[in-house]
Design a protein around this motif. Structure first.
Motif, PDB file in Angstrom:
ATOM      1  N   CYS A  13       0.936  -6.056   7.076  1.00  0.00           N
ATOM      2  CA  CYS A  13       0.779  -4.793   6.358  1.00  0.00           C
ATOM      3  C   CYS A  13       1.024  -5.054   4.878  1.00  0.00           C
ATOM      4  O   CYS A  13       1.855  -5.880   4.516  1.00  0.00           O
ATOM      5  CB  CYS A  13       1.739  -3.725   6.876  1.00  0.00           C
ATOM      6  SG  CYS A  13       1.386  -2.109   6.126  1.00  0.00           S
ATOM      7  N   PHE A  15       2.053  -2.636   2.904  1.00  0.00           N
ATOM      8  CA  PHE A  15       3.140  -1.739   2.517  1.00  0.00           C
ATOM      9  C   PHE A  15       4.434  -2.251   3.142  1.00  0.00           C
ATOM     10  O   PHE A  15       4.400  -3.087   4.060  1.00  0.00           O
ATOM     11  CB  PHE A  15       2.874  -0.314   3.013  1.00  0.00           C
ATOM     12  CG  PHE A  15       1.827   0.450   2.224  1.00  0.00           C
ATOM     13  CD1 PHE A  15       1.017  -0.172   1.285  1.00  0.00           C
ATOM     14  CD2 PHE A  15       1.651   1.808   2.437  1.00  0.00           C
ATOM     15  CE1 PHE A  15       0.059   0.531   0.577  1.00  0.00           C
ATOM     16  CE2 PHE A  15       0.693   2.519   1.730  1.00  0.00           C
ATOM     17  CZ  PHE A  15      -0.106   1.893   0.806  1.00  0.00           C
ATOM     18  N   LYS A  16       5.519  -1.709   2.681  1.00  0.00           N
ATOM     19  CA  LYS A  16       6.828  -2.122   3.219  1.00  0.00           C
ATOM     20  C   LYS A  16       7.695  -0.879   3.445  1.00  0.00           C
ATOM     21  O   LYS A  16       8.773  -0.760   2.871  1.00  0.00           O
ATOM     22  CB  LYS A  16       7.546  -3.050   2.229  1.00  0.00           C
ATOM     23  CG  LYS A  16       6.830  -4.366   1.950  1.00  0.00           C
ATOM     24  CD  LYS A  16       7.411  -5.494   2.800  1.00  0.00           C
ATOM     25  CE  LYS A  16       6.670  -6.802   2.655  1.00  0.00           C
ATOM     26  NZ  LYS A  16       5.329  -6.853   3.211  1.00  0.00           N
ATOM     27  N   CYS A  17       7.214   0.027   4.260  1.00  0.00           N
ATOM     28  CA  CYS A  17       7.967   1.269   4.498  1.00  0.00           C
ATOM     29  C   CYS A  17       9.310   0.927   5.147  1.00  0.00           C
ATOM     30  O   CYS A  17       9.335   0.205   6.155  1.00  0.00           O
ATOM     31  CB  CYS A  17       7.175   2.205   5.400  1.00  0.00           C
ATOM     32  SG  CYS A  17       5.521   2.553   4.766  1.00  0.00           S
ATOM     33  N   TYR A  19      11.278   2.650   6.859  1.00  0.00           N
ATOM     34  CA  TYR A  19      11.490   3.205   8.206  1.00  0.00           C
ATOM     35  C   TYR A  19      10.572   2.564   9.245  1.00  0.00           C
ATOM     36  O   TYR A  19      10.633   2.911  10.412  1.00  0.00           O
ATOM     37  CB  TYR A  19      11.248   4.722   8.217  1.00  0.00           C
ATOM     38  CG  TYR A  19       9.866   5.109   7.749  1.00  0.00           C
ATOM     39  CD1 TYR A  19       8.725   4.838   8.510  1.00  0.00           C
ATOM     40  CD2 TYR A  19       9.687   5.745   6.530  1.00  0.00           C
ATOM     41  CE1 TYR A  19       7.465   5.161   8.080  1.00  0.00           C
ATOM     42  CE2 TYR A  19       8.415   6.081   6.079  1.00  0.00           C
ATOM     43  CZ  TYR A  19       7.315   5.785   6.862  1.00  0.00           C
ATOM     44  OH  TYR A  19       6.063   6.110   6.434  1.00  0.00           O
ATOM     45  N   CYS A  20       9.710   1.624   8.839  1.00  0.00           N
ATOM     46  CA  CYS A  20       8.656   1.116   9.723  1.00  0.00           C
ATOM     47  C   CYS A  20       9.233   0.538  11.015  1.00  0.00           C
ATOM     48  O   CYS A  20      10.029  -0.395  10.982  1.00  0.00           O
ATOM     49  CB  CYS A  20       7.839   0.056   9.004  1.00  0.00           C
ATOM     50  SG  CYS A  20       6.516  -0.608  10.037  1.00  0.00           S
ATOM     51  N   GLY A  58       1.432  -2.719  12.032  1.00  0.00           N
ATOM     52  CA  GLY A  58       0.828  -3.164  10.759  1.00  0.00           C
ATOM     53  C   GLY A  58      -0.267  -2.211  10.263  1.00  0.00           C
ATOM     54  O   GLY A  58      -0.279  -1.047  10.622  1.00  0.00           O
ATOM     55  N   GLU A  59      -1.123  -2.785   9.438  1.00  0.00           N
ATOM     56  CA  GLU A  59      -2.232  -2.017   8.889  1.00  0.00           C
ATOM     57  C   GLU A  59      -3.529  -2.539   9.522  1.00  0.00           C
ATOM     58  O   GLU A  59      -3.998  -3.635   9.186  1.00  0.00           O
ATOM     59  CB  GLU A  59      -2.251  -2.154   7.359  1.00  0.00           C
ATOM     60  CG  GLU A  59      -3.454  -1.546   6.683  1.00  0.00           C
ATOM     61  CD  GLU A  59      -3.729  -0.116   7.130  1.00  0.00           C
ATOM     62  OE1 GLU A  59      -2.796   0.690   7.230  1.00  0.00           O
ATOM     63  OE2 GLU A  59      -4.913   0.192   7.397  1.00  0.00           O
ATOM     64  N   ASN A  85      -2.878   3.370   6.393  1.00  0.00           N
ATOM     65  CA  ASN A  85      -2.214   3.812   5.154  1.00  0.00           C
ATOM     66  C   ASN A  85      -3.237   4.103   4.051  1.00  0.00           C
ATOM     67  O   ASN A  85      -2.848   4.436   2.925  1.00  0.00           O
ATOM     68  CB  ASN A  85      -1.174   2.789   4.697  1.00  0.00           C
ATOM     69  CG  ASN A  85      -1.763   1.429   4.334  1.00  0.00           C
ATOM     70  OD1 ASN A  85      -2.913   1.309   3.948  1.00  0.00           O
ATOM     71  ND2 ASN A  85      -0.939   0.386   4.466  1.00  0.00           N
TER      72      ASN A  85
HETATM   73  S1  SF4 Z   1       2.700  -0.430   9.298  1.00  0.00           S
HETATM   74 FE1  SF4 Z   1       2.627   1.656   8.476  1.00  0.00          FE
HETATM   75  S2  SF4 Z   1       4.769   2.313   8.457  1.00  0.00           S
HETATM   76 FE2  SF4 Z   1       4.768   0.064   8.668  1.00  0.00          FE
HETATM   77  S3  SF4 Z   1       4.930  -0.716   6.559  1.00  0.00           S
HETATM   78 FE3  SF4 Z   1       2.759  -0.591   7.054  1.00  0.00          FE
HETATM   79  S4  SF4 Z   1       2.074   1.422   6.293  1.00  0.00           S
HETATM   80 FE4  SF4 Z   1       4.307   1.446   6.410  1.00  0.00          FE
END
Ligand code: SF4
Length: 289
Positions: A13, A15-17, A19-20, A58-59, A85
């Protein structure tokens, strides 16, 4: 009976949310090769146990052949969905996949740059492109893809109000989830993101005011989330989170769907309680784009 399977194709992914829950830190392999991913989809479809497949990560749009997989799932008679995302998709992407994609679920936690940076749901410090979100919504309306919005409520965004923007986006469904701790995935610094159930419900109630009546709000608290999803990981194993950690089955390609499914714990009553058993029917849409 749980009729939707969520296939987490990749752990990658951009992003690095914080809460993921789908970081898959406990999986070191890259994932399955393309041909085996297709085989997993085929076996899931032919098992007759699922009506809908949701591609996740992931994405999932980082998987180069994601549109081929969606087309393949559709050709096997499954309803198709993807949760993204939105960083890799745009109007054209939606247009091109629209004949094969029933539901596009997009993640929007906040429209505020600082909040998104705190959450980790940003790319190179840039906020989600509001214009791109609008274009994606327009494409969905034009080409008959049902738009869904997912919002995770955490300590960072629980006082925010997204109602006006959600109305503008015209999703058929707005899923609001309470950030949920999953051991081995996001528990390292979970207190940083954790939100109380009261604050979660406050967000839901505040954001429901003024919402268009045709938008269905689905609230998923910690308790409702745990054990109410059937998921497949990037190694082709079913998993559940009923015990607040990932419990994996043997690989589907080794033992078959039925045997692997028997190795996980899911609660179909919770699936029904969160209104997971819905279907979408495409309308004939004419668009001049
Ligand atoms: S998989 Fe979704 S929740 Fe997890 S880091 Fe990537 S965008 Fe964020």
């Amino acid at each position: 009976m749980i009729t939707t399977v969520n296939y987490h194709l990749t752990k990658a992914c951009n992003f690095k949310c914080k809460y993921c829950y789908a970081q898959f830190k406990d999986i070191h392999e890259e994932g399955l090769p393309k041909a085996k991913q297709f085989e997993v989809v085929r076996q899931l479809a032919e098992s007759g146990k699922f009506r809908k497949i949701n591609f996740a990560g992931g994405e999932p749009t980082l998987v180069p052949h994601i549109t081929e997989l969606i087309q393949y799932a559709k050709s096997l008679g499954l309803e198709t969905s993807i949760v993204t995302n939105t960083s890799q998709i745009d109007f054209e992407w939606v247009k091109n996949i629209s004949s094969y994609l029933d539901i596009l679920a997009i993640s929007i936690d906040s429209l505020n740059l600082e909040t998104n940076i705190k959450i980790g749901s940003n790319q190179s410090g840039k906020i989600l492109s509001i214009n791109n979100l609008r274009n994606i919504s327009t494409a969905c309306q034009c080409f008959g893809v049902q738009l869904k919005i997912n919002t995770v409520v955490s300590k960072f965004n629980h006082t925010e109000k997204l109602t006006d923007f959600v109305n503008e986006m015209q999703p058929f469904r707005w899923k609001i989830l309470q950030a949920t701790e999953v051991k081995g995935q996001n528990d390292c610094n979970f207190e940083e993101v954790a939100v109380s159930t009261d604050d979660f419900l406050y967000f839901c109630s505040r954001n429901s005011k003024g919402l268009l009546p045709e938008i269905k709000v689905v609230k998923e608290s910690n308790e409702l989330i745990k054990g109410s999803y059937i998921m497949v990981d990037c190694l082709g194993r079913f998993f559940d989170s009923s015990q607040s950690c990932h419990n994996y089955s043997a690989p589907i390609l080794e033992v078959g769907v039925k045997n692997a499914l028997n190795q996980i714990n899911v609660d179909s009553q919770k699936f029904i309680a969160r209104n997971g058993n819905y279907s979408t029917i495409k309308e004939n849409i004419v668009c001049t784009f």
